[in-house]
Design a protein around this motif. Structure first.
Motif, mmCIF file in Angstrom:
data_model
loop_
_atom_site.group_PDB
_atom_site.id
_atom_site.type_symbol
_atom_site.label_atom_id
_atom_site.label_comp_id
_atom_site.label_asym_id
_atom_site.label_seq_id
_atom_site.Cartn_x
_atom_site.Cartn_y
_atom_site.Cartn_z
ATOM 1 N N PRO A 35 -0.553 48.578 46.621
ATOM 2 C CA PRO A 35 0.832 48.398 46.152
ATOM 3 C C PRO A 35 1.374 47.024 46.511
ATOM 4 N N ASP A 36 2.367 46.598 45.751
ATOM 5 C CA ASP A 36 3.034 45.332 46.054
ATOM 6 C C ASP A 36 3.783 45.407 47.383
ATOM 7 N N VAL A 37 4.375 46.566 47.647
ATOM 8 C CA VAL A 37 5.128 46.777 48.880
ATOM 9 C C VAL A 37 4.855 48.186 49.389
ATOM 10 N N VAL A 38 4.628 48.296 50.705
ATOM 11 C CA VAL A 38 4.551 49.596 51.366
ATOM 12 C C VAL A 38 5.769 49.733 52.266
ATOM 13 N N PHE A 39 6.543 50.785 52.047
ATOM 14 C CA PHE A 39 7.668 51.073 52.924
ATOM 15 C C PHE A 39 7.252 52.191 53.885
ATOM 16 N N ALA A 40 7.209 51.865 55.167
ATOM 17 C CA ALA A 40 6.864 52.849 56.195
ATOM 18 C C ALA A 40 8.162 53.468 56.689
ATOM 19 N N VAL A 41 8.521 54.611 56.143
ATOM 20 C CA VAL A 41 9.850 55.182 56.367
ATOM 21 C C VAL A 41 9.868 56.080 57.595
ATOM 22 N N SER A 42 11.044 56.166 58.194
ATOM 23 C CA SER A 42 11.256 57.036 59.349
ATOM 24 C C SER A 42 12.412 58.006 59.150
ATOM 25 N N SER A 43 13.100 57.905 58.019
ATOM 26 C CA SER A 43 14.271 58.751 57.782
ATOM 27 C C SER A 43 14.522 58.862 56.290
ATOM 28 N N ALA A 44 15.391 59.823 55.937
ATOM 29 C CA ALA A 44 15.784 59.972 54.537
ATOM 30 C C ALA A 44 16.557 58.748 54.048
ATOM 31 N N ASP A 45 17.322 58.103 54.938
ATOM 32 C CA ASP A 45 18.020 56.873 54.545
ATOM 33 C C ASP A 45 17.018 55.777 54.188
ATOM 34 N N ASP A 46 15.933 55.693 54.946
ATOM 35 C CA ASP A 46 14.879 54.731 54.618
ATOM 36 C C ASP A 46 14.308 55.010 53.233
ATOM 37 N N VAL A 47 14.079 56.278 52.944
ATOM 38 C CA VAL A 47 13.535 56.648 51.635
ATOM 39 C C VAL A 47 14.496 56.219 50.528
ATOM 40 N N GLY A 48 15.783 56.475 50.735
ATOM 41 C CA GLY A 48 16.763 56.070 49.738
ATOM 42 C C GLY A 48 16.755 54.570 49.494
ATOM 43 N N ALA A 49 16.640 53.791 50.577
ATOM 44 C CA ALA A 49 16.605 52.340 50.435
ATOM 45 C C ALA A 49 15.362 51.902 49.670
ATOM 46 N N ALA A 50 14.217 52.540 49.950
ATOM 47 C CA ALA A 50 12.980 52.192 49.255
ATOM 48 C C ALA A 50 13.069 52.515 47.767
ATOM 49 N N VAL A 51 13.640 53.655 47.443
ATOM 50 C CA VAL A 51 13.766 54.053 46.037
ATOM 51 C C VAL A 51 14.711 53.108 45.300
ATOM 52 N N ARG A 52 15.810 52.742 45.936
ATOM 53 C CA ARG A 52 16.740 51.825 45.281
ATOM 54 C C ARG A 52 16.104 50.453 45.058
ATOM 55 N N TYR A 53 15.308 50.014 46.027
ATOM 56 C CA TYR A 53 14.596 48.747 45.868
ATOM 57 C C TYR A 53 13.670 48.813 44.650
ATOM 58 N N ALA A 54 12.895 49.877 44.540
ATOM 59 C CA ALA A 54 11.954 50.015 43.420
ATOM 60 C C ALA A 54 12.693 50.134 42.091
ATOM 61 N N ALA A 55 13.738 50.955 42.055
ATOM 62 C CA ALA A 55 14.477 51.156 40.809
ATOM 63 C C ALA A 55 15.117 49.856 40.337
ATOM 64 N N GLY A 56 15.626 49.062 41.276
ATOM 65 C CA GLY A 56 16.273 47.817 40.905
ATOM 66 C C GLY A 56 15.333 46.791 40.307
ATOM 67 N N ARG A 57 14.028 46.983 40.537
ATOM 68 C CA ARG A 57 13.032 46.041 40.024
ATOM 69 C C ARG A 57 12.103 46.667 38.998
ATOM 70 N N GLY A 58 12.383 47.920 38.635
ATOM 71 C CA GLY A 58 11.559 48.600 37.642
ATOM 72 C C GLY A 58 10.136 48.840 38.103
ATOM 73 N N LEU A 59 9.937 49.076 39.407
ATOM 74 C CA LEU A 59 8.603 49.281 39.959
ATOM 75 C C LEU A 59 8.313 50.765 40.131
ATOM 76 N N PRO A 60 7.113 51.227 39.774
ATOM 77 C CA PRO A 60 6.766 52.638 39.995
ATOM 78 C C PRO A 60 6.668 52.949 41.478
ATOM 79 N N VAL A 61 6.924 54.203 41.821
ATOM 80 C CA VAL A 61 6.952 54.635 43.215
ATOM 81 C C VAL A 61 5.915 55.730 43.438
ATOM 82 N N GLY A 62 5.118 55.581 44.492
ATOM 83 C CA GLY A 62 4.209 56.616 44.944
ATOM 84 C C GLY A 62 4.562 57.038 46.353
ATOM 85 N N VAL A 63 4.019 58.189 46.777
ATOM 86 C CA VAL A 63 4.306 58.749 48.099
ATOM 87 C C VAL A 63 2.988 59.113 48.772
ATOM 88 N N GLN A 64 2.891 58.851 50.068
ATOM 89 C CA GLN A 64 1.703 59.245 50.814
ATOM 90 C C GLN A 64 2.109 59.725 52.200
#
Length: 437
Positions: A35-64
């Motif tokens: 991936p172009d960016v890996v977000f190592a999240v620790s909270s639901a707020d982190d997840v929200g920030a990662a999703v907003r980042y991806a949506a703002g740039r039209g990037l697909p999102v995966g989860v692991q």
């Protein structure tokens, strides 16, 4: 807003950064994700920030979380890793457990055991609880209690708009229905509240035969006949595994072609129920007996080390024994291809009951799972033609068991379920941020 303004405290890794490769590592080693960016999240707020980042740039999102069920190799986009979100809370009075997105089943079993309760976990304790459940969740006691998804009380999810939502059947029945069965296609689930069952002990284990001394096709025929006689509360599977001759394996498995039947049962007189199986052929090993639920992972003894594999599945209306016998011949130790693991799960019982979720093919009688070890294309050259042998009785595929074939979506849902999912997708994720129907 730029990246820094949206993700001040969020660990983000890009190719070449220290820790990038380690963050991508998981149980499945056969597929390359970059991936172009890996977000190592620790909270639901982190997840929200990662999703907003991806949506703002039209990037697909995966989860692991644990990396057991990767759909295949991929390049670009955003990957959210949830392994740091590992909280588990049991409410013994309500018989529920709350799990965060990175929790593994072994943690949940251990947390519930002191209360005489058990989750509807799968056979491997290191599998992630959330993704397993979102894909249905075919567990050790599935024929008695149904799919794990059938017992979800509530979900916390970040949707494509970056919002955190608490979803129940009452608050949002359509999204609740879609999330339970469609994996992460509708958002990133950050937590689940799941019902537990009052089980302390069970009768279970494995009955193993030597696949060279006995005819595997004949053993399968005996197993299929036996499944027609068992109580609805008994869950079982048939497996055929050609083990390599490696010193780390138990002596009774090394270099052998082992055909086994795995059993889990909370009813009485288990020995009487399995008596006919014990007469199917010369027994190589017999571990059937009473055990605490905390030892239920020993029934299947799935490998606990990362490795490369490719696999797929077929939900069957009936088991064509002639075709299945040919499949065993093509995937056995004398076939000359990669090591293949065949598993056939007996469905029915509580799995056939309707539920308010999108888990499909409840009418299936068996689930065939076929996995090839090693390099993807070599394994696929054996797995795909072998599964095609049972095309006449195949009604679909199981999402949780498309190991590397998950990027091929046909057959994962029946037409009615697929159409409803597609309609809801246009509402909740119109830009297809998370992939899906």
């Amino acid at each position: 807003m730029d990246f820094a303004e949206n993700t001040t405290d969020l660990l983000a890794l890009r190719p070449g950064d220290p820790g990038y490769d380690g963050e991508l590592s998981g149980f499945q080693t056969g597929f390359d994700r970059r991936p172009d960016v890996v977000f190592a999240v620790s909270s639901a707020d982190d997840v929200g920030a990662a999703v907003r980042y991806a949506a703002g740039r039209g990037l697909p999102v995966g989860v692991q979380a644990t990396g057991h069920g990767l759909p295949g190799s991929s390049r670009g986009g955003v990957l959210v890793t949830t392994k740091r979100m590992d909280g588990v809370t049991v409410d013994a009075g309500a018989r529920t457990v709350r799990v965060q997105a990175g929790v593994r089943w072994g943690q949940v079993v251990a947390a519930a055991e002191p209360y005489g309760l058990a989750p509807l976990n799968g056979s491997a304790p290191d599998v992630g609880a959330v993704s397993y459940t979102l894909g249905g969740g075919l567990g050790i006691l599935a024929r008695e209690f149904g799919y794990a998804a059938d017992h979800v009380r509530a979900l916390d999810v970040v949707t494509a708009d970056g919002r955190r939502r608490h979803v129940t059947r009452e608050s949002d029945p359509d999204l609740y229905w879609a999330l339970l069965g469609a994996g992460h296609d509708f958002g990133i689930v950050t937590g689940l509240e799941i019902g537990l069952v009052p089980v302390r002990r069970l009768y279970g284990g494995s009955l193993a035969f030597d696949g060279r001394e006995s005819d595997p096709a004949a053993l399968l025929r005996a197993y299929e006949e036996w499944t027609r006689t068992v109580p609805d509360g008994l869950t079982s599977s048939f497996a055929a595994v050609p083990y390599p001759d490696l010193p780390g394996l138990p002596p009774h498995l090394r270099g052998r072609y082992v055909v086994s039947v795995r059993v889990a049962y909370t009813g009485g007189d288990g020995d009487a129920v399995v008596a006919a199986l014990r007469e199917s052929g010369p027994v190589l090993a017999d571990s059937l007996g009473e055990m605490p639920y905390s030892r239920s992972h020993t029934i299947h003894s799935d490998p606990d080390f990362p490795h490369a594999y490719y696999g797929d599945s077929a939900v069957l209306s009936e088991l064509d024994l002639a075709a299945a016998g040919e499949l065993l011949a093509r995937t056995g130790p004398d076939a000359g291809g990669p090591m293949c693991v065949v598993q056939i799960n007996h469905l029915g019982g509580a799995l056939a009951r309707p539920a308010p979720n999108s888990v499909p093919y409840r009418e299936g009688r068996f689930l065939l799972r076929l996995l090839g070890a090693g390099e993807r294309e070599k394994a696929r050259a054996v797995v795909d033609p072998a599964l095609a042998l049972l095309a006449d009785t195949t009604i679909g595929r199981a999402r949780n068991f498309a190991f590397g074939a998950g990027d091929r979506r046909e057959g994962l849902y029946d037409p009615v379920t697929h159409a409803r999912l597609a309609g809801l997708k246009s509402i909740h994720d119109p830009t297809n941020l998370f992939g899906g129907p």
